[in-house]
Design a protein around this motif. Structure first.
Motif, PDB file in Angstrom:
ATOM      1  N   LEU A   1     -35.179  -6.847 -19.187  1.00  0.00           N
ATOM      2  CA  LEU A   1     -35.040  -6.193 -17.886  1.00  0.00           C
ATOM      3  C   LEU A   1     -35.530  -4.748 -17.898  1.00  0.00           C
ATOM      4  CD1 LEU A   1     -31.643  -7.493 -16.435  1.00  0.00           C
ATOM      5  CD2 LEU A   1     -33.893  -8.576 -16.475  1.00  0.00           C
ATOM      6  N   SER A   2     -35.548  -4.133 -19.064  1.00  0.00           N
ATOM      7  CA  SER A   2     -35.975  -2.733 -19.136  1.00  0.00           C
ATOM      8  C   SER A   2     -37.467  -2.579 -18.834  1.00  0.00           C
ATOM      9  CB  SER A   2     -35.660  -2.135 -20.510  1.00  0.00           C
ATOM     10  OG  SER A   2     -36.495  -2.704 -21.512  1.00  0.00           O
TER      11      SER A   2
ATOM     12  N   LYS B   1     -27.774  -4.629 -19.203  1.00  0.00           N
ATOM     13  CA  LYS B   1     -28.853  -5.412 -19.821  1.00  0.00           C
ATOM     14  C   LYS B   1     -30.190  -4.670 -19.783  1.00  0.00           C
ATOM     15  CE  LYS B   1     -26.619  -9.774 -18.549  1.00  0.00           C
ATOM     16  NZ  LYS B   1     -26.698 -10.978 -17.694  1.00  0.00           N
TER      17      LYS B   1
ATOM     18  N   LEU C   1     -26.044  -5.758 -14.662  1.00  0.00           N
ATOM     19  CA  LEU C   1     -27.494  -5.732 -14.840  1.00  0.00           C
ATOM     20  C   LEU C   1     -27.939  -4.481 -15.604  1.00  0.00           C
ATOM     21  CD1 LEU C   1     -28.513  -7.011 -11.294  1.00  0.00           C
ATOM     22  CD2 LEU C   1     -29.013  -8.170 -13.467  1.00  0.00           C
TER      23      LEU C   1
ATOM     24  N   SER D   1     -38.251 -12.162 -10.946  1.00  0.00           N
ATOM     25  CA  SER D   1     -37.659 -13.111 -11.900  1.00  0.00           C
ATOM     26  C   SER D   1     -38.624 -13.466 -13.021  1.00  0.00           C
ATOM     27  CB  SER D   1     -37.213 -14.389 -11.178  1.00  0.00           C
ATOM     28  OG  SER D   1     -38.325 -15.213 -10.853  1.00  0.00           O
TER      29      SER D   1
ATOM     30  N   ALA E   1     -34.260 -13.252 -13.959  1.00  0.00           N
ATOM     31  CA  ALA E   1     -35.086 -12.809 -15.082  1.00  0.00           C
ATOM     32  C   ALA E   1     -34.269 -12.755 -16.373  1.00  0.00           C
ATOM     33  CB  ALA E   1     -35.681 -11.438 -14.780  1.00  0.00           C
ATOM     34  N   ALA E   2     -33.041 -12.278 -16.255  1.00  0.00           N
ATOM     35  CA  ALA E   2     -32.167 -12.199 -17.423  1.00  0.00           C
ATOM     36  C   ALA E   2     -31.867 -13.600 -17.965  1.00  0.00           C
ATOM     37  CB  ALA E   2     -30.868 -11.475 -17.062  1.00  0.00           C
TER      38      ALA E   2
ATOM     39  N   HIS F   1     -36.107 -12.584 -19.973  1.00  0.00           N
ATOM     40  CA  HIS F   1     -36.978 -11.414 -19.839  1.00  0.00           C
ATOM     41  C   HIS F   1     -36.238 -10.138 -20.213  1.00  0.00           C
ATOM     42  CE1 HIS F   1     -40.482 -13.321 -18.008  1.00  0.00           C
ATOM     43  NE2 HIS F   1     -39.670 -14.019 -17.233  1.00  0.00           N
TER      44      HIS F   1
ATOM     45  N   ALA G   1     -31.484  -2.975 -16.943  1.00  0.00           N
ATOM     46  CA  ALA G   1     -32.150  -2.935 -15.639  1.00  0.00           C
ATOM     47  C   ALA G   1     -32.254  -1.518 -15.084  1.00  0.00           C
ATOM     48  CB  ALA G   1     -31.401  -3.815 -14.644  1.00  0.00           C
TER      49      ALA G   1
ATOM     50  N   LEU H   1     -33.600 -10.015 -10.709  1.00  0.00           N
ATOM     51  CA  LEU H   1     -33.221  -9.520 -12.035  1.00  0.00           C
ATOM     52  C   LEU H   1     -32.265 -10.480 -12.740  1.00  0.00           C
ATOM     53  CD1 LEU H   1     -32.634  -5.698 -11.399  1.00  0.00           C
ATOM     54  CD2 LEU H   1     -34.506  -6.730 -12.710  1.00  0.00           C
ATOM     55  N   GLU H   2     -31.315 -11.016 -11.986  1.00  0.00           N
ATOM     56  CA  GLU H   2     -30.367 -11.961 -12.585  1.00  0.00           C
ATOM     57  C   GLU H   2     -31.093 -13.199 -13.104  1.00  0.00           C
ATOM     58  OE1 GLU H   2     -26.531 -10.596  -9.835  1.00  0.00           O
ATOM     59  OE2 GLU H   2     -27.880 -12.205  -9.168  1.00  0.00           O
TER      60      GLU H   2
ATOM     61  N   GLY I   1     -40.734 -11.247 -14.286  1.00  0.00           N
ATOM     62  CA  GLY I   1     -41.068 -10.043 -15.036  1.00  0.00           C
ATOM     63  C   GLY I   1     -42.197  -9.229 -14.442  1.00  0.00           C
TER      64      GLY I   1
END
Length: 370
Positions: free
Chosen positions: A193-194, A257, A254, A156, A186-187, A191, A259, A183-184, A158
């Protein structure tokens, strides 16, 4: 370029070396493995560093400086290991760039003493991430009950993570959920996600060791026929779970975005039983979108006589289910086996840290003449 290893890489398996030392870095050996043996990543652990410190004089200059500064053993461990990992990240930087960060990764573990400490693991993950300060680093966090929330928090924030010590499917489900929910979060925090990457290190050979011990105790012909089949079947079912988990609406949202999937990584792929083919846990787990991290002995064995027989995982799901059902039919409790392996894994994790601590302490005394 070794043809056998290239064929393995062409089949979708990322070859990572399960070893690192300053000598390997300084001699250019790691660069040679990248150029000639399709190596695209590195994993480390405390035992690897303890072994590296015990050989030669590559660490003497840094250790003398640390001793002169009255560094504590924990601080010296951190300085030595983060230096090697940072330098390995730099050697791997071109691979990371060429693969969009998917490969070119180097892993560094949090202290095993924190395996049962969520807050301590989170704090050390942050510190190691900041200290190494390389985008192609992976922080290794164990998939213990206390490690799962630490994994979620790290993702979360990064921080890219190599989840280690996964033995069972239940554990793996929890790991995947921690990654997705991380990840959710983090988004939500803004952040990119890539830039977040993760692998899930599913241990292989130790599963056979534990099952075979129980099968030998049963001793029937049926039990003997199932020897050394549990680990591969278990890993294949882990990949089946991976395929199911990284599909559907939740993952699609995800992925949209930026991920990346959390790839399965086959760990502990050196055979423990000398009667088994030395490349067994490589050949039988070939499937796209995976990593196989190999000790150098296994890497060289595959380079010499390894075979790629196509996808040996998705085509074998039914066989894997039958194998695990047969093992259960003999009265072997899967959850009990996995609990035993996880407990032993944490113990080995801590003992290897003690080995590293002793090695660094000895080296500090030696270079300082005390």
């Amino acid at each position: 370029m070794n043809d056998r290893l290239k064929a393995l890489a062409d089949a979708g398996v990322s070859i990572w070396l399960d070893d690192l030392s300053r000598e390997r870095l300084d001699s250019g050996n790691l660069s040679k493995l990248i150029a000639e043996d399709s190596v695209v990543g590195v994993t480390t652990n405390p035992t690897i560093f303890a072994s590296a410190l015990s050989k030669g004089e590559a660490y003497d200059v840094q250790l003398k400086d640390l001793a002169a500064d009255s560094a504590t053993v924990p601080d010296a461990i951190k300085a030595v290991t983060t230096t090697d990992v940072r330098n390995a990240c730099d050697v791997m930087a071109a691979t990371a760039s060429a693969t969009g960060g998917v490969d070119g990764r180097v892993s560094l573990e949090v202290s095993p003493k924190l395996a049962l400490d969520t807050d301590g693991t989170i704090a050390e993950a942050r510190e190691l991430w900041s200290t190494v300060d390389r985008p192609n680093l992976l922080i290794k966090i164990p998939a213990t009950k206390q490690g799962i929330p630490a994994i979620r928090t790290a993702i979360s924030e990064g921080i890219s993570v190599n989840v280690t010590l996964i033995f069972g499917l239940g554990q793996y489900e929890n790991v995947i959920e921690a990654y997705l929910s991380g990840l959710e979060q983090a988004a939500e925090a803004g952040h990119d996600l890539s830039r977040i990457h993760s692998v899930a290190s599913f241990f292989v050979s130790r599963v056979d060791t534990e099952y075979d011990k129980r099968l030998d105790a049963i001793g029937t012909d049926e039990a003997k026929a199932l020897r050394s089949k549990a680990a591969i079947a278990n890993a294949r079912l882990a990949y089946e779970l991976y395929e199911k988990s990284f599909a559907g609406d939740r993952w699609a949202a995800l992925e949209a975005k930026g991920a990346h999937v959390q790839r399965p990584l086959w760990a502990s792929t050196g055979v423990k039983d000398p009667n088994l083919p030395d490349t067994l846990y490589v050949t039988e787990l070939v499937v796209p979108h995976t990593v196989n991290t190999m000790p150098e002995k296994t890497l060289l064995a595959f380079a010499d006589h390894g075979e790629v027989k196509g996808d040996r995982v998705t085509t074998m799901y039914d066989d894997a289910h039958r194998t695990m059902d047969a093992l259960a039919g003999l009265g072997i409790d899967y959850d009990e086996v996995i609990d035993t392996l996880e407990s032993e894994g944490v113990d080995k994790f801590m003992k290897s840290w003690d080995e590293l601590t002793d090695s660094v302490e000895h080296s500090l005394h030696e270079v300082s003449g005390s």
